[in-house]
Design an enzyme around this catalytic site. Structure first.
Site, PDB file in Angstrom:
ATOM      1  N   LYS A   1       0.941  -1.147  -0.119  1.00 55.75           N
ATOM      2  CA  LYS A   1      -0.131  -0.127   0.229  1.00 55.75           C
ATOM      3  C   LYS A   1       0.808   1.001   0.269  1.00 55.75           C
ATOM      4  O   LYS A   1       1.738   1.629   0.828  1.00 55.75           O
ATOM      5  CB  LYS A   1      -1.013  -0.065   1.288  1.00 55.75           C
ATOM      6  CG  LYS A   1      -2.094   0.542   1.035  1.00 55.75           C
ATOM      7  CD  LYS A   1      -2.051   2.134   0.753  1.00 55.75           C
ATOM      8  CE  LYS A   1      -1.934   3.233   1.883  1.00 55.75           C
ATOM      9  NZ  LYS A   1      -1.683   4.475   1.292  1.00 55.75           N
TER      10      LYS A   1
ATOM     11  N   GLY B   1       6.892   5.293   7.954  1.00 55.30           N
ATOM     12  CA  GLY B   1       6.255   6.541   8.013  1.00 55.30           C
ATOM     13  C   GLY B   1       5.982   7.401   9.407  1.00 55.30           C
ATOM     14  O   GLY B   1       7.125   7.291  10.129  1.00 55.30           O
TER      15      GLY B   1
ATOM     16  N   GLU C   1       9.799   1.982  10.684  1.00 60.08           N
ATOM     17  CA  GLU C   1      10.677   2.813  10.472  1.00 60.08           C
ATOM     18  C   GLU C   1      10.107   4.264  10.658  1.00 60.08           C
ATOM     19  O   GLU C   1       9.335   4.471   9.523  1.00 60.08           O
ATOM     20  CB  GLU C   1      11.247   2.683   9.039  1.00 60.08           C
ATOM     21  CG  GLU C   1      12.908   2.956   9.234  1.00 60.08           C
ATOM     22  CD  GLU C   1      13.046   4.551   8.492  1.00 60.08           C
ATOM     23  OE1 GLU C   1      12.746   5.566   9.360  1.00 60.08           O
ATOM     24  OE2 GLU C   1      13.114   4.678   7.360  1.00 60.08           O
TER      25      GLU C   1
ATOM     26  N   CYS D   1      13.800  10.540   6.496  1.00 60.84           N
ATOM     27  CA  CYS D   1      13.645  10.227   7.848  1.00 60.84           C
ATOM     28  C   CYS D   1      15.220  10.283   8.323  1.00 60.84           C
ATOM     29  O   CYS D   1      15.174  10.501   9.794  1.00 60.84           O
ATOM     30  CB  CYS D   1      13.227   8.623   7.570  1.00 60.84           C
ATOM     31  SG  CYS D   1      14.150   7.688   6.700  1.00 60.84           S
TER      32      CYS D   1
ATOM     33  N   GLU E   1      10.901  16.175  14.849  1.00 63.40           N
ATOM     34  CA  GLU E   1      11.161  16.170  13.519  1.00 63.40           C
ATOM     35  C   GLU E   1      10.210  17.221  12.759  1.00 63.40           C
ATOM     36  O   GLU E   1       9.088  16.806  13.100  1.00 63.40           O
ATOM     37  CB  GLU E   1      10.707  14.583  13.271  1.00 63.40           C
ATOM     38  CG  GLU E   1      11.161  14.281  11.600  1.00 63.40           C
ATOM     39  CD  GLU E   1      10.770  13.080  11.391  1.00 63.40           C
ATOM     40  OE1 GLU E   1       9.907  12.321  11.674  1.00 63.40           O
ATOM     41  OE2 GLU E   1      11.897  12.450  10.393  1.00 63.40           O
TER      42      GLU E   1
HETATM   43  P1  NAD Z   1       1.905   8.504   7.738  1.00 63.47           P
HETATM   44  O1  NAD Z   1       2.334   7.568   8.894  1.00 63.47           O
HETATM   45  O2  NAD Z   1       0.427   9.127   7.718  1.00 63.47           O
HETATM   46  O3  NAD Z   1       1.719   7.768   6.322  1.00 63.47           O
HETATM   47  C1  NAD Z   1       2.766   6.825   5.882  1.00 63.47           C
HETATM   48  C2  NAD Z   1       2.068   5.662   5.230  1.00 63.47           C
HETATM   49  O4  NAD Z   1       1.071   4.985   5.948  1.00 63.47           O
HETATM   50  C3  NAD Z   1       1.227   5.974   3.963  1.00 63.47           C
HETATM   51  O5  NAD Z   1       1.185   4.997   3.332  1.00 63.47           O
HETATM   52  C4  NAD Z   1      -0.214   6.061   4.541  1.00 63.47           C
HETATM   53  O6  NAD Z   1      -1.211   5.844   3.583  1.00 63.47           O
HETATM   54  C5  NAD Z   1      -0.338   5.145   5.425  1.00 63.47           C
HETATM   55  N1  NAD Z   1      -1.269   5.070   6.721  1.00 63.47           N
HETATM   56  C6  NAD Z   1      -1.799   6.217   6.959  1.00 63.47           C
HETATM   57  N2  NAD Z   1      -2.662   6.100   8.076  1.00 63.47           N
HETATM   58  C7  NAD Z   1      -2.564   4.916   8.316  1.00 63.47           C
HETATM   59  C8  NAD Z   1      -3.497   3.751   8.932  1.00 63.47           C
HETATM   60  N3  NAD Z   1      -4.334   4.366  10.085  1.00 63.47           N
HETATM   61  N4  NAD Z   1      -3.079   2.583   9.070  1.00 63.47           N
HETATM   62  C9  NAD Z   1      -2.413   2.161   8.086  1.00 63.47           C
HETATM   63  N5  NAD Z   1      -1.570   2.835   7.388  1.00 63.47           N
HETATM   64  C10 NAD Z   1      -1.668   4.274   7.319  1.00 63.47           C
HETATM   65  O7  NAD Z   1       2.675   9.619   7.334  1.00 63.47           O
HETATM   66  P2  NAD Z   1       2.545  11.076   6.490  1.00 63.47           P
HETATM   67  O8  NAD Z   1       1.299  11.684   6.773  1.00 63.47           O
HETATM   68  O9  NAD Z   1       2.891  10.533   4.849  1.00 63.47           O
HETATM   69  O10 NAD Z   1       3.754  11.907   7.055  1.00 63.47           O
HETATM   70  C11 NAD Z   1       3.660  12.258   8.353  1.00 63.47           C
HETATM   71  C12 NAD Z   1       4.968  12.538   9.247  1.00 63.47           C
HETATM   72  O11 NAD Z   1       5.605  11.279   9.103  1.00 63.47           O
HETATM   73  C13 NAD Z   1       6.016  13.227   8.439  1.00 63.47           C
HETATM   74  O12 NAD Z   1       5.866  14.381   8.636  1.00 63.47           O
HETATM   75  C14 NAD Z   1       7.186  12.686   8.817  1.00 63.47           C
HETATM   76  O13 NAD Z   1       7.698  13.241  10.087  1.00 63.47           O
HETATM   77  C15 NAD Z   1       6.927  11.422   9.050  1.00 63.47           C
HETATM   78  N6  NAD Z   1       7.341  10.523   7.978  1.00 63.47           N
HETATM   79  C16 NAD Z   1       8.497   9.770   8.287  1.00 63.47           C
HETATM   80  C17 NAD Z   1       8.945   9.096   6.875  1.00 63.47           C
HETATM   81  C18 NAD Z   1      10.145   8.084   7.228  1.00 63.47           C
HETATM   82  O14 NAD Z   1      10.745   7.885   6.296  1.00 63.47           O
HETATM   83  N7  NAD Z   1      10.375   7.624   8.394  1.00 63.47           N
HETATM   84  C19 NAD Z   1       8.224   9.027   5.920  1.00 63.47           C
HETATM   85  C20 NAD Z   1       7.267  10.096   5.562  1.00 63.47           C
HETATM   86  C21 NAD Z   1       6.930  10.664   6.819  1.00 63.47           C
END
Ligand code: NAD
Length: 494
Positions: free
Chosen positions: A188, A241, A263, A297, A396
């Site tokens: 996903k 994420g 991660e 990240c 962050e």
């Molecule tokens: P997020 O955690 O919301 O999204 C990451 C992934 O998780 C996406 O594919 C999203 O669709 C999915 N997701 C969202 N809600 C979910 C749920 N309830 N259950 C399962 N999957 C779900 O991250 P974001 O909104 O894209 O970014 C928010 C913050 O996260 C950023 O500002 C940053 O601080 C952090 N981030 C970190 C990384 C990393 O590489 N560690 C990458 C992106 C974002």
């Protein structure tokens, strides 16, 4: 831009359309809904993806289960799996420019960054394709009259939830080790950016991945993402994420008694001691936060500088920051836009709060002339000295904001480096060999760079965090262990 059969270019709108890949077939969401994909560089809709449903996720998991248990995928030897993966690596390189253009447009990243990302995506399939038949079991000395063998087996159907910051690289990083071990995968990707991964999935199909080995369901996190993480047919979850969603994914994994790798980002320190190679450190320190607009990240978002060289260092970094140029992906400057209007708002919130808190602004870069008006641009900002308790020193930002913090001595630097909730990567700049080793061993994180810094890439190098940065290891040979488990077989031969 060339896209083949499964991705239809809707001529009248010039919008690229991708459906879900389930069991080798491209199909719309079960309820037909879609999501518009916006290019961060100009705010224009340029692609459309399926808004996958719980039913789509269920169908994808069933297709993967079939592939894993009895389909053509289950019949391949490790060498044959490796060969397919190597072919995919070659196909990625053969479509390098097309994929780079897609990734740059989708994420807003400068073309040079997108090109590096596509090369890295290919490397994941080269590396793990070559490793697929090199993961051996063991024999164990046991009681007299016994022979014990340990098999290393695929887990089954693995679920992969990836973010928007490096979609193409994440496709390789998350899927390649799982596929190398013989798992069937359901991915996903992020709703903000996932066009290049869809094209990569199409290339996988073209090079001959059997139906159901690699499935992709696009959609909203709370819908398709939550459905995937809660699905009882998933044997292991890989998530990258935010810490908040990571917690939800880990809870869902716990309900099904399965493992997961998380991660979740960081607040990684780059520590510059007074004996550092100053000229080598300055450009690396700046690039470690500017790369991908700070949306990395492992971005080096805190620079800890020894007091004795603080003024000189700040002067050099400030000069460099002022020269940074920001523009669209196509302008290919130092920094592109952020991924979305939301991310822009979030990052500007951090900047405004720091200014209200009275944290000195040392430098602010400018948007280049000709930058499109409707993009999500935030010019890099350098703050310092940042008080240790200020949120810029601890949280962050995930944007191009660098915090400089002075320290007294080695003990103070170590304390400060380890003082946040995160622990992903650290950089150490010193010519003193003893100090290099002492400080590296004291860092609470998963990766340390000495006299350098690497965010992303380094497929060979195990990567992952501690504390709020998550757990489990990706990349390197370690990832193959995450996506497999052992089975002990005891033979009594008398
Ligand atoms: P997020 O955690 O919301 O999204 C990451 C992934 O998780 C996406 O594919 C999203 O669709 C999915 N997701 C969202 N809600 C979910 C749920 N309830 N259950 C399962 N999957 C779900 O991250 P974001 O909104 O894209 O970014 C928010 C913050 O996260 C950023 O500002 C940053 O601080 C952090 N981030 C970190 C990384 C990393 O590489 N560690 C990458 C992106 C974002």
């Amino acid at each position: 831009m060339s896209v083949s059969s499964a991705a239809r270019k809707v001529a009248e709108e010039s919008v690229i359309v991708f459906e879900n890949l389930i069991g080798g077939k491209w199909q719309p969401a079960s309820d037909g809904r879609t999501i518009d994909m916006v290019s961060p560089s100009d705010g224009q809709v340029f692609a459309r993806i399926a808004r996958g449903t719980k039913a789509d996720v269920d169908a994808a998991v069933k297709a993967a289960r079939h592939a894993f248990e009895e389909g053509a995928w289950s019949k391949l030897t490790a060498t044959e799996r490796g060969r397919l993966m190597t072919k995919l690596g070659e196909a990625i390189l053969a479509h390098h420019e097309e994929l780079s253009q897609l990734e740059a447009r989708d994420c807003g990243k400068p073309m040079k960054q997108a090109r590096a990302d596509i090369t890295a995506a290919a490397r994941y399939f080269e590396f793990y394709g070559a490793a697929a038949d090199k993961v051996h079991g063991e024999t164990i000395p046991f009681l007299d009259g016994y022979m014990v063998t340990i098999l290393r087996e695929a887990k089954g159907v693995t679920g992969h939830i990836i973010p928007w910051n490096y979609p193409a690289q994440m496709f390789g990083r998350s899927l390649a080790p799982a596929l190398a071990m013989g798992n069937a995968v359901v991915m996903k990707p992020a709703e903000e950016a996932c066009v290049a991964p869809m094209r990569l999935a199409q290339l996988a199909q073209e090079v001959g991945f059997p139906p159901g080995a690699l499935n992709v369901v696009t959609g909203i996190g709370e819908e398709a993402g939550a459905a995937l993480s809660a699905h009882p047919g998933i044997a292991f979850l890989s998530f990258t994420g935010s810490p908040e969603v990571g917690t939800l994914v880990q809870k869902a994994a716990a309900e099904n008694h399965i493992g997961c790798t998380l991660e979740l980002g960081g607040k990684s320190p780059q520590i510059v001691f007074e004996d550092a190679d100053f000229d080598a450190a300055v450009p690396v320190v700046v690039n470690a936060i500017v790369q991908n607009g700070g949306q990395t990240c492992s971005a080096g978002s805190r620079v800890l500088v020894q007091k004795s060289i603080y003024d000189k260092f700040v002067t050099a970094v400030t000069a460099r920051f002022k020269q940074l140029r920001v523009g669209s992906h196509a302008m290919d400057l130092d920094c592109g836009p952020l991924i979305s209007a939301n991310q822009k708002k979030r990052v500007l919130g951090f900047i405004e709060q720091a200014k209200k808190d009275g944290v000195p602004v040392l430098a602010e870069a400018q948007l280049a002339e000709g930058t499109p008006g409707n993009g999500f641009y935030v010019a890099p900002v350098l703050f310092g000295p940042v008080p240790r308790e200020n949120q810029l020193a601890c949280e962050e930002v995930f944007g191009p904001v660098l915090s400089i913090i002075p320290f007294e001595d080695e003990a103070d630097a170590i304390r400060l480096a380890n003082s946040t909730d995160y622990g992903l990567v650290a950089g150490i700049w010193t010519r003193d060999g003893g100090r290099q080793m002492r400080v590296a061993k004291k860092m609470h994180c998963g990766q340390v760079f000495v006299n350098g810094y690497g965010a992303g890439g380094g497929i060979e190098l195990p990567f992952g965090g501690v504390k709020k940065s998550g757990h489990g290891r990706e990349k390197g040979m370690e990832a193959l262990h995450e996506f497999s488990h052992t089975k002990t077989i005891v033979f009594k031969h008398g």
